[in-house]
Scaffold this active site. Structure first.
Site, PDB file in Angstrom:
ATOM      1  N   HIS A  41       0.857  -1.193   0.000  1.00 44.92           N
ATOM      2  CA  HIS A  41       0.000   0.000   0.000  1.00 44.92           C
ATOM      3  C   HIS A  41       0.893   1.243   0.000  1.00 44.92           C
ATOM      4  CE1 HIS A  41       1.037   0.151   4.221  1.00 44.92           C
ATOM      5  NE2 HIS A  41       0.443  -1.018   4.448  1.00 44.92           N
ATOM      6  N   HIS A  44       4.036   1.296   2.182  1.00 41.28           N
ATOM      7  CA  HIS A  44       5.185   0.605   1.587  1.00 41.28           C
ATOM      8  C   HIS A  44       5.794   1.445   0.462  1.00 41.28           C
ATOM      9  CE1 HIS A  44       2.603  -2.917   3.004  1.00 41.28           C
ATOM     10  NE2 HIS A  44       3.724  -3.097   3.667  1.00 41.28           N
ATOM     11  N   GLN A  68       6.679 -14.964  12.829  1.00 42.62           N
ATOM     12  CA  GLN A  68       6.265 -13.807  13.616  1.00 42.62           C
ATOM     13  C   GLN A  68       4.766 -13.789  13.907  1.00 42.62           C
ATOM     14  OE1 GLN A  68       7.772 -11.001  10.510  1.00 42.62           O
ATOM     15  NE2 GLN A  68       6.002  -9.767  11.103  1.00 42.62           N
ATOM     16  N   GLY A 154       8.867   1.357   8.625  1.00 44.57           N
ATOM     17  CA  GLY A 154       7.848   2.349   8.951  1.00 44.57           C
ATOM     18  C   GLY A 154       7.805   2.638  10.448  1.00 44.57           C
ATOM     19  N   SER A 193      -1.838  -3.452   5.974  1.00 44.93           N
ATOM     20  CA  SER A 193      -2.380  -4.562   5.185  1.00 44.93           C
ATOM     21  C   SER A 193      -3.594  -5.158   5.885  1.00 44.93           C
ATOM     22  CB  SER A 193      -1.315  -5.631   4.993  1.00 44.93           C
ATOM     23  OG  SER A 193      -0.148  -5.050   4.457  1.00 44.93           O
TER      24      SER A 193
HETATM   25  P1  AMP Z   1       4.463  -5.095   6.669  1.00 49.10           P
HETATM   26  O1  AMP Z   1       4.306  -5.490   5.236  1.00 49.10           O
HETATM   27  O2  AMP Z   1       3.183  -4.748   7.357  1.00 49.10           O
HETATM   28  O3  AMP Z   1       5.345  -6.031   7.450  1.00 49.10           O
HETATM   29  O4  AMP Z   1       5.230  -3.715   6.624  1.00 49.10           O
HETATM   30  C1  AMP Z   1       6.451  -3.586   5.944  1.00 49.10           C
HETATM   31  C2  AMP Z   1       7.061  -2.261   6.294  1.00 49.10           C
HETATM   32  O5  AMP Z   1       6.167  -1.211   5.929  1.00 49.10           O
HETATM   33  C3  AMP Z   1       7.316  -2.114   7.801  1.00 49.10           C
HETATM   34  O6  AMP Z   1       8.542  -1.450   8.007  1.00 49.10           O
HETATM   35  C4  AMP Z   1       6.167  -1.274   8.248  1.00 49.10           C
HETATM   36  O7  AMP Z   1       6.432  -0.514   9.397  1.00 49.10           O
HETATM   37  C5  AMP Z   1       5.967  -0.373   7.037  1.00 49.10           C
HETATM   38  N1  AMP Z   1       4.633   0.203   7.043  1.00 49.10           N
HETATM   39  C6  AMP Z   1       3.457  -0.459   7.221  1.00 49.10           C
HETATM   40  N2  AMP Z   1       2.429   0.406   7.240  1.00 49.10           N
HETATM   41  C7  AMP Z   1       2.965   1.644   7.077  1.00 49.10           C
HETATM   42  C8  AMP Z   1       2.421   2.958   7.020  1.00 49.10           C
HETATM   43  N3  AMP Z   1       1.110   3.187   7.130  1.00 49.10           N
HETATM   44  N4  AMP Z   1       3.271   4.000   6.843  1.00 49.10           N
HETATM   45  C9  AMP Z   1       4.604   3.779   6.726  1.00 49.10           C
HETATM   46  N5  AMP Z   1       5.176   2.563   6.773  1.00 49.10           N
HETATM   47  C10 AMP Z   1       4.369   1.514   6.957  1.00 49.10           C
END
Ligand code: AMP
Length: 287
Positions: A41, A44, A68, A154, A193
């Site tokens: 999204h 990312h 995890q 993030g 997500s």
């Molecule tokens: P995930 O796919 O949820 O494991 O997230 C992958 C990376 O994207 C991680 O470093 C998250 O912190 C970052 N991330 C997820 N949501 C956001 C957001 N709304 N804004 C910025 N970074 C994000």
């Protein structure tokens, strides 16, 4: 990447450690990596854009890491759509996507777990036992496989940033961990997500997380320095939303994540809230 001919450069997708190594052998440096679990999204995308601005090569990893997840149902229901994810990476000019299988990340006989200490204990560490062991372990493997100069994470997962940084420092991994601001919907909901699982009425209720954080931030800006007062303020706002089921609210030291009685330095407001069966987290650093 748009070239002078207007032709979009294709993102290369690799699935094995060997193919990743080959693809990276001649990659221009510095290298930036964005570790993700897919279902990409705008949050990312912002990480990819940071890497594209700073690094000569950008690698995105897409791997739903079983280690995890505490709850097998949560893992099973985690949304996936690789074709769409790769298309997004392409739009963002990402050079390489590493989308390995579970066996490729954890080959037969894999028997190491990385447990980060105090910083991984409170908040998400308490709420989700074993979660950060899984995160630290997979990120260590990915950091070693990719060997990037920079990794982008993030701020939305604030504790994860601190855990990964601690892990990389302690294990002498030379990838610098860079935290990037949380990307939000217009109504304040942090992109995640997991938002896809929200029923319409839950989605409508979900901005209450950001409202609670903002209320506490406003109180802090008006001079409130009591941790209890700020925690109460967040609980009060959450209580106004019948669908919101708070897991924790926290006012903690930004570096150690220890709960604060009084705020006299950098702090982190954070919370975890259930809306139906979906658990959302959000945070706001102070100042
Ligand atoms: P995930 O796919 O949820 O494991 O997230 C992958 C990376 O994207 C991680 O470093 C998250 O912190 C970052 N991330 C997820 N949501 C956001 C957001 N709304 N804004 C910025 N970074 C994000």
């Amino acid at each position: 990447m748009a070239s002078s001919t207007g032709i979009t450069k294709r993102t290369v997708v690799v699935r094995t450690r060997a193919a990743l190594r080959d693809a990276l052998a001649a990659a221009p440096r510095p290298l930036g990596v964005v570790p993700t679990m897919g279902w990409l999204h705008a949050g990312h995308r912002s990480l990819m854009q940071r890497s594209r601005a700073a690094d000569a090569t950008t690698v995105v990893t897409i791997f739903v890491n079983p280690r995890q997840f505490g709850d097998p149902r949560d893992l099973e229901q985690y949304p996936r759509n690789e074709a769409r994810d790769v298309a997004i990476c392409e739009e963002e000019g990402v050079d390489l996507v590493f989308a390995p299988s579970v066996e490729e990340v954890y080959p037969l006989g894999f028997d190491t777990s990385i447990r980060v200490g105090a910083i991984a204990e409170p908040l998400e560490g308490t709420a989700r036992p074993g979660h950060f062991d899984g995160v630290a372990t997979v990120v260590a493997v990915l950091f070693n496989l990719v060997g990037a100069e920079h990794a982008y994470f993030g701020q939305k997962d604030a504790q994860q940033v601190l855990v990964v940084r601690q892990m990389a420092r302690d294990l002498a991994i030379r990838t610098e961990v860079i935290a990037c601001p949380t990307v939000r919907e217009g109504d304040g909901l942090a992109l995640s997500s997991r938002n896809v699982h929200l029923a319409p009425e839950e989605r409508a209720a979900a901005p209450v997380l950001h409202r609670a954080l903002t209320a506490a931030r406003d109180a802090w800006a008006a001079g409130e320095r009591s941790g209890d007062a700020l925690r109460s303020r967040m609980r009060e706002v959450l209580a106004g939303e019948p669908l919101a089921n708070p897991d924790y609210v926290s006012v903690a030291d930004l570096a150690t994540l220890r709960e604060l009685d009084r705020i006299d330095g950098p702090a982190l407001l954070s919370l975890a809230v259930r809306l139906g069966s979906t658990r959302l987290i959000d945070n706001e650093p102070l100042p």
